[in-house]
Design an enzyme around this catalytic site. Structure first.
Site, mmCIF file in Angstrom:
data_model
loop_
_atom_site.group_PDB
_atom_site.id
_atom_site.type_symbol
_atom_site.label_atom_id
_atom_site.label_comp_id
_atom_site.label_asym_id
_atom_site.label_seq_id
_atom_site.Cartn_x
_atom_site.Cartn_y
_atom_site.Cartn_z
ATOM 1 N N GLY A 56 0.848 -1.182 0.000
ATOM 2 C CA GLY A 56 0.000 0.000 0.000
ATOM 3 C C GLY A 56 0.883 1.232 0.000
ATOM 4 O O GLY A 56 2.043 1.175 0.411
ATOM 5 N N GLN A 61 3.273 9.946 1.044
ATOM 6 C CA GLN A 61 4.541 9.216 1.112
ATOM 7 C C GLN A 61 5.428 9.513 -0.092
ATOM 8 O O GLN A 61 6.613 9.188 -0.065
ATOM 9 C CB GLN A 61 4.300 7.713 1.240
ATOM 10 C CG GLN A 61 3.730 7.328 2.596
ATOM 11 C CD GLN A 61 3.596 5.841 2.711
ATOM 12 O OE1 GLN A 61 2.569 5.276 2.327
ATOM 13 N NE2 GLN A 61 4.629 5.192 3.226
ATOM 14 N N CYS A 104 6.524 0.080 7.334
ATOM 15 C CA CYS A 104 6.112 1.228 6.542
ATOM 16 C C CYS A 104 7.244 1.589 5.585
ATOM 17 O O CYS A 104 8.415 1.589 5.991
ATOM 18 C CB CYS A 104 5.802 2.412 7.465
ATOM 19 S SG CYS A 104 5.274 3.900 6.607
ATOM 20 N N LEU A 105 6.901 1.913 4.347
ATOM 21 C CA LEU A 105 7.923 2.291 3.380
ATOM 22 C C LEU A 105 8.618 3.595 3.767
ATOM 23 O O LEU A 105 9.716 3.860 3.291
ATOM 24 C CB LEU A 105 7.307 2.405 1.982
ATOM 25 C CG LEU A 105 6.719 1.105 1.434
ATOM 26 C CD1 LEU A 105 6.047 1.346 0.087
ATOM 27 C CD2 LEU A 105 7.783 0.029 1.330
ATOM 28 N N HIS A 146 -3.770 1.448 7.979
ATOM 29 C CA HIS A 146 -2.435 2.032 7.898
ATOM 30 C C HIS A 146 -2.404 3.170 6.870
ATOM 31 O O HIS A 146 -1.929 4.270 7.156
ATOM 32 C CB HIS A 146 -1.434 0.935 7.528
ATOM 33 C CG HIS A 146 -0.027 1.390 7.367
ATOM 34 N ND1 HIS A 146 0.936 1.140 8.314
ATOM 35 C CD2 HIS A 146 0.594 2.065 6.365
ATOM 36 C CE1 HIS A 146 2.088 1.648 7.903
ATOM 37 N NE2 HIS A 146 1.913 2.214 6.717
ATOM 38 N N GLU A 147 -2.931 2.903 5.667
ATOM 39 C CA GLU A 147 -2.903 3.923 4.614
ATOM 40 C C GLU A 147 -3.833 5.090 4.956
ATOM 41 O O GLU A 147 -3.497 6.253 4.700
ATOM 42 C CB GLU A 147 -3.268 3.317 3.252
ATOM 43 C CG GLU A 147 -2.338 2.219 2.775
ATOM 44 C CD GLU A 147 -0.856 2.569 2.837
ATOM 45 O OE1 GLU A 147 -0.487 3.748 2.664
ATOM 46 O OE2 GLU A 147 -0.053 1.645 3.069
ATOM 47 N N HIS A 150 -2.056 7.416 7.270
ATOM 48 C CA HIS A 150 -1.113 8.300 6.567
ATOM 49 C C HIS A 150 -1.807 9.587 6.134
ATOM 50 O O HIS A 150 -1.266 10.681 6.302
ATOM 51 C CB HIS A 150 -0.522 7.613 5.333
ATOM 52 C CG HIS A 150 0.704 6.824 5.606
ATOM 53 N ND1 HIS A 150 1.852 7.367 6.132
ATOM 54 C CD2 HIS A 150 0.970 5.511 5.416
ATOM 55 C CE1 HIS A 150 2.767 6.434 6.267
ATOM 56 N NE2 HIS A 150 2.262 5.290 5.831
#
Length: 191
Positions: A56, A61, A104-105, A146-147, A150
């Site tokens: 995702g 991000q 997380c990226l 999670h997304e 963000h």
């Protein structure tokens, strides 16, 4: 064989915002223009997510403070869920709360046990403005929450407390990317 275009095939891979980047810590703006720029953003999100081997990715991000995220993630039945949501609203969380590993990226290489509901429902629209409702279970429910976080300006570390939070922040501070002012990195780790 897949029907239709491959998401991200025409997108460009963009640098990822990291832990201390201000764009990650402020709520994102609603999307109001549903033109070609939004379509390009969604393609770029898919291309960047795949390059970083994520499941995702939210627009902030990659430095774009708009309410958009993409996903390609298995659900509780191991069914692949693929799509995007513009102007999402997390309208329901249900089921049991499960503490599971979450990464997380924007915090590459780190993860921590994070509590999330094992069912989630997100409503929003597609890139063309069509209404969409996405139901998630298990890992996919975690991904949706999670997304969505963000886009609210939250990272999973903001949901941690005590030792788990201190441990992740200590690990981040030791990482080459973990100091304020480090900037952004490409999904392969280069600048």
């Amino acid at each position: 064989m897949r029907n239709g275009p491959i998401p991200g095939a025409h997108g460009r891979v963009r640098p990822l915002a990291l832990l201390h980047d201000a764009v990650l810590h402020e709520p994102c703006r609603e999307v109001t223009d549903f033109g070609p720029e939004l379509a390009r953003l969604v393609e770029d999100l898919f291309a960047t997510m795949y390059a970083a081997r994520g499941v995702g990715l939210a627009a902030n991000q990659i430095g774009v403070a708009q309410r958009v995220f993409v996903y390609d993630c298995p659900d509780d039945e191991d069914v692949r869920r693929l799509g995007h949501v513009v102007n999402p609203r997390l309208v329901e969380t249900d089921g049991v709360v499960v503490r599971g590993p979450e990464g997380c990226l924007s915090l590459p290489g780190l993860e921590a046990g994070t509590e999330r509901h094992d069912e989630a429902v997100v409503e929003g629209v597609t890139v063309t403005g069509e209404p969409v409702t996405v139901h998630g279970t298990g890992f996919f429910a975690r991904c949706l929450q999670h997304e969505y976080d963000h886009l609210e300006g939250l990272l999973y570390v903001d949901r941690l407390t005590g030792l788990r939070r201190r441990r992740v922040l200590r690990q981040a501070a030791k990482a080459p990317w973990g100091r304020p002012g480090h900037g952004r990195v490409r999904p392969d780790g280069t600048r």
